[in-house]
Design an enzyme around this catalytic site. Structure first.
Site, PDB file in Angstrom:
ATOM      1  N   LYS A  72       0.862  -1.262   0.136  1.00  0.00           N
ATOM      2  CA  LYS A  72      -0.151   0.079  -0.011  1.00  0.00           C
ATOM      3  C   LYS A  72       0.776   1.118  -0.078  1.00  0.00           C
ATOM      4  CE  LYS A  72      -4.040  -1.988   2.135  1.00  0.00           C
ATOM      5  NZ  LYS A  72      -5.244  -1.707   2.995  1.00  0.00           N
ATOM      6  N   ASP A 108     -10.226   2.473   2.252  1.00  0.00           N
ATOM      7  CA  ASP A 108     -10.173   1.743   3.618  1.00  0.00           C
ATOM      8  C   ASP A 108     -10.606   2.812   4.607  1.00  0.00           C
ATOM      9  OD1 ASP A 108      -9.192  -0.599   2.940  1.00  0.00           O
ATOM     10  OD2 ASP A 108      -7.124  -0.234   2.899  1.00  0.00           O
ATOM     11  N   GLY A 133       1.716  -0.125   9.240  1.00  0.00           N
ATOM     12  CA  GLY A 133       1.869  -0.028   7.899  1.00  0.00           C
ATOM     13  C   GLY A 133       0.694   0.924   7.131  1.00  0.00           C
TER      14      GLY A 133
END
Length: 272
Positions: A72, A108, A133
């Site tokens: 990502k 997200d 992350g």
């Protein structure tokens, strides 16, 4: 369901890139393509050469690409246009190919924000978030923007952990801490992984919390969620997150917004 059963040269391809591909996204998107009679097909992939894979998205005219852990953040180097949802947190989970120009988004963040808004959780809750992350960035940003201002980022990485915490006004710890809302944004509990049977939080921490949120989507009933339900704690599951974020990806890829009922059916089918 549609009777469309063939592909042709006009079929548009969408795909995903993940360290551990699952069938969830593939089944979710293809279910809706069939139900809405769209000439699209979706396929999951993994890669050991991210730059080459994204180059293929551009060169082959692949319409959309979902990005999952651990890509990502690294994928940003291959992007042409970073939209606000991705640039604000420097994390990408969705790429849309507009005639060879790659646009990046992060659905997200919106999914987590929507679930928090509907959860009824008090913003007075203290929060503990494991992970630092790309997905953790989306979750921490959504938490902070939703009004959860007292939190701790729990991460063993002494670079990314403190940096994420500082960016959103949270504390940092290398070990899990007690909080009112426990959030897992690590692969702990993920099916097929080395910690598939583990929980990132102790039984004592779960019993001391008011609510639990696990972003791991496979299985939806992770060890953490199972323990939380047994302790009668309200939960948000990764299955909820992945359905909402996938629905927003679907809209970006196709320009069509499914109904809530269609999204629910697709989510159930993706896990059947």
């Amino acid at each position: 369901m549609s009777s469309r059963s063939f592909l042709d040269r006009e079929t548009q391809l969408c795909m995903s890139l993940s360290g551990r591909p699952s069938n969830i996204g593939t089944r979710f998107h293809n279910y809706l393509y069939d139900e809405l009679d769209l000439n699209f097909v979706y396929k999951a992939f993994t890669t050991t050469d991210l730059a080459a894979a994204i180059g293929g998205v551009r060169a082959l005219g692949i319409r959309g690409c979902a990005i999952s852990m651990p890509f990502k953040e690294d994928v940003i180097a291959s992007i042409d246009v970073m939209h606000d949802s991705a640039s604000a947190i420097e994390s990408v989970n969705t790429i849309v190919n507009e005639n060879g120009i790659l646009h990046a988004y992060n659905t997200d963040y919106q999914a987590v924000a929507n679930l928090l808004a509907s959860s009824g959780f008090s913003t007075d809750y203290t929060v503990s978030v494991t992970g630092s992350g790309g997905m953790a960035k989306a979750v921490v940003a959504a938490l902070r923007d939703s009004g959860f201002t007292r939190g701790t980022v729990v991460a063993r990485n002494e670079v990314t952990g403190p940096a994420l915490a500082a960016a959103y006004g949270y504390e940092w710890s290398a070990r899990t801490v007690q909080a009112d809302l426990l959030v897992n944004v690590t692969p702990v509990g993920m099916a097929g992984g080395p910690d598939a049977d583990a929980s990132p939080y102790s039984d004592e921490q779960i019993h001391g919390a008011h609510a639990v949120f696990d972003v791991v989507a496979m299985p939806s009933e992770t060890p953490l969620i199972v323990k939380a339900r047994a302790a009668n704690k309200p939960v948000i599951t990764g299955a909820q997150v992945i359905a909402l974020q996938a629905a927003e990806q679907f809209v970006l890829y196709t320009g069509i917004r499914p109904t809530d009922e269609q999204i629910q059916r697709a989510s159930e089918f993706s896990r059947s």
